[in-house]
Design a protein around this motif. Structure first.
Motif, mmCIF file in Angstrom:
data_model
loop_
_atom_site.group_PDB
_atom_site.id
_atom_site.type_symbol
_atom_site.label_atom_id
_atom_site.label_comp_id
_atom_site.label_asym_id
_atom_site.label_seq_id
_atom_site.Cartn_x
_atom_site.Cartn_y
_atom_site.Cartn_z
ATOM 1 N N PRO A 174 62.252 0.214 46.402
ATOM 2 C CA PRO A 174 61.254 -0.427 47.277
ATOM 3 C C PRO A 174 61.800 -0.793 48.656
ATOM 4 O O PRO A 174 61.035 -0.950 49.600
ATOM 5 C CB PRO A 174 60.841 -1.675 46.487
ATOM 6 C CG PRO A 174 61.953 -1.911 45.504
ATOM 7 C CD PRO A 174 62.498 -0.562 45.172
ATOM 8 N N ALA A 175 63.116 -0.912 48.782
ATOM 9 C CA ALA A 175 63.697 -1.247 50.081
ATOM 10 C C ALA A 175 63.454 -0.165 51.122
ATOM 11 O O ALA A 175 63.641 -0.393 52.324
ATOM 12 C CB ALA A 175 65.200 -1.492 49.932
ATOM 13 N N VAL A 176 63.007 1.014 50.696
ATOM 14 C CA VAL A 176 62.769 2.109 51.628
ATOM 15 C C VAL A 176 61.680 1.753 52.627
ATOM 16 O O VAL A 176 61.581 2.365 53.696
ATOM 17 C CB VAL A 176 62.401 3.397 50.857
ATOM 18 C CG1 VAL A 176 60.980 3.321 50.300
ATOM 19 C CG2 VAL A 176 62.545 4.629 51.742
ATOM 20 N N ALA A 218 71.377 -1.099 51.314
ATOM 21 C CA ALA A 218 72.206 -1.956 50.454
ATOM 22 C C ALA A 218 72.050 -1.576 48.981
ATOM 23 O O ALA A 218 71.841 -2.422 48.109
ATOM 24 C CB ALA A 218 71.851 -3.427 50.669
ATOM 25 N N LEU A 219 72.168 -0.278 48.694
ATOM 26 C CA LEU A 219 72.046 0.218 47.326
ATOM 27 C C LEU A 219 73.422 0.518 46.751
ATOM 28 O O LEU A 219 74.338 0.927 47.476
ATOM 29 C CB LEU A 219 71.189 1.490 47.303
ATOM 30 C CG LEU A 219 69.728 1.334 47.747
ATOM 31 C CD1 LEU A 219 69.055 2.701 47.822
ATOM 32 C CD2 LEU A 219 68.963 0.417 46.808
ATOM 33 N N VAL A 224 72.229 5.052 41.721
ATOM 34 C CA VAL A 224 71.271 6.027 42.242
ATOM 35 C C VAL A 224 71.685 7.425 41.809
ATOM 36 O O VAL A 224 72.769 7.629 41.242
ATOM 37 C CB VAL A 224 71.188 5.949 43.785
ATOM 38 C CG1 VAL A 224 70.868 4.531 44.224
ATOM 39 C CG2 VAL A 224 72.484 6.433 44.422
ATOM 40 N N GLU A 225 70.836 8.396 42.105
ATOM 41 C CA GLU A 225 71.139 9.776 41.742
ATOM 42 C C GLU A 225 72.429 10.235 42.420
ATOM 43 O O GLU A 225 72.603 10.031 43.624
ATOM 44 C CB GLU A 225 70.004 10.711 42.163
ATOM 45 C CG GLU A 225 68.700 10.479 41.433
ATOM 46 C CD GLU A 225 67.759 9.583 42.224
ATOM 47 O OE1 GLU A 225 68.277 8.685 42.928
ATOM 48 O OE2 GLU A 225 66.536 9.771 42.128
ATOM 49 N N ALA A 230 68.544 15.110 45.339
ATOM 50 C CA ALA A 230 67.627 14.385 44.458
ATOM 51 C C ALA A 230 67.379 12.972 44.964
ATOM 52 O O ALA A 230 66.250 12.466 44.922
ATOM 53 C CB ALA A 230 68.187 14.353 43.042
ATOM 54 N N PHE A 231 68.420 12.324 45.450
ATOM 55 C CA PHE A 231 68.283 10.955 45.955
ATOM 56 C C PHE A 231 67.365 10.913 47.168
ATOM 57 O O PHE A 231 66.467 10.063 47.257
ATOM 58 C CB PHE A 231 69.662 10.395 46.311
ATOM 59 C CG PHE A 231 69.621 9.080 47.035
ATOM 60 C CD1 PHE A 231 69.162 7.937 46.403
ATOM 61 C CD2 PHE A 231 70.038 8.989 48.364
ATOM 62 C CE1 PHE A 231 69.115 6.710 47.083
ATOM 63 C CE2 PHE A 231 69.991 7.782 49.038
ATOM 64 C CZ PHE A 231 69.535 6.641 48.395
ATOM 65 N N LEU A 232 67.561 11.821 48.115
ATOM 66 C CA LEU A 232 66.737 11.832 49.319
ATOM 67 C C LEU A 232 65.286 12.167 48.989
ATOM 68 O O LEU A 232 64.360 11.596 49.575
ATOM 69 C CB LEU A 232 67.300 12.827 50.329
ATOM 70 C CG LEU A 232 68.702 12.512 50.872
ATOM 71 C CD1 LEU A 232 69.152 13.576 51.857
ATOM 72 C CD2 LEU A 232 68.736 11.141 51.525
#
Length: 244
Positions: A174-176, A218-219, A224-225, A230-232
């Motif tokens: 959600p920080a995106v 700040a992840l 994450v992937e 995949a992450f992007l």
């Protein structure tokens, strides 16, 4: 389409399409309209304030100063864009991969005088059409180049909805929402370039984008992937679900 290879400070090579001549001329005409309207508004404001203004200054030197001021200020504050460039998806970047400095933008603005104003644009067209990187004289002096920022084949951010239906996509980051659409379009272009040219340079560009976004949002990298692509892609889908 002519392209230019930028060597970033991290020793990564990224290919960009150089701006088309027609797009640059179109951007100039848009900016010329903005310049004319803003200059007339400025003259009107000065007149209303009762300040005396010499006619020779207003008609001869004033427009020259206004052109330099407009292009310098716009490209500096908008990170390589003017109104015309933003509308036609053009941007000024440096050939060494660093962000252009105010001095770079000032050089480009000053050299508009011989490139465009004093030669009716013929010098700029001559340099752009004969040079390998499509640079006008101001670009050569400032070590900059104008690139196309629109994605290949006219793909837009909304087209990424075709990857997977967003109703079935749970938001992971959600920080995106703190990022702008311009940021996400940059991410999208990295993905599209990699998928179009799946070479080592573009894989490294994806990895750098992943590392930078992990820092900005700040992840935790372990949460994450591991695959940058995949992450992007997940970030883009999250952004679409949260902002559309």
């Amino acid at each position: 389409m002519p392209s230019v290879t930028i060597h970033t400070p991290q020793n990564v090579e990224i290919d960009y399409e150089t701006a088309r001549l027609g797009s640059r001329i179109g951007a100039w005409f848009i900016d010329a309209i903005v310049l004319l309207l803003s200059y007339l508004c400025c003259l009107y404001a000065v007149e209303q304030l009762g300040a005396g203004l010499n006619d020779d200054v207003a008609l001869r030197l004033g427009p020259v100063f206004w052109v330099v001021l407009y292009f310098f200020t716009a490209e500096w504050l908008w990170r390589g864009h003017t109104v015309g460039k933003r509308l036609l998806n053009l941007r000024v970047i440096r050939l060494d991969g660093e962000d252009p400095t105010p001095a770079d933008f000032l050089l480009r603005a000053v050299f508009l005088l011989p490139d465009v104003l004093f030669t009716a644009g013929t010098l700029a067209v001559l340099f752009i059409t004969t040079g390998q990187r499509g640079q006008r004289l101001g670009d050569l002096v400032a070590r900059t180049v104008v690139i196309q920022t629109d994605p290949p084949a006219g793909v837009t951010l909304v087209d990424l909805l075709k990857i997977r239906h967003r109703d079935h996509h749970p938001v992971r980051y959600p920080a995106v929402q703190r990022l702008s659409e311009a940021d996400m379009l940059t991410v999208q272009q990295c993905l599209l370039r990699y998928r179009r040219y799946p070479n080592r340079a573009h894989r490294e560009a994806l990895a750098l984008a992943r590392a930078r976004l992990l820092e900005v949002l700040a992840l935790d990298a372990a949460a994450v992937e591991p695959e940058a692509e995949a992450f992007l892609e997940t970030l883009l889908l999250d952004y679409i679900v949260l902002t559309r």
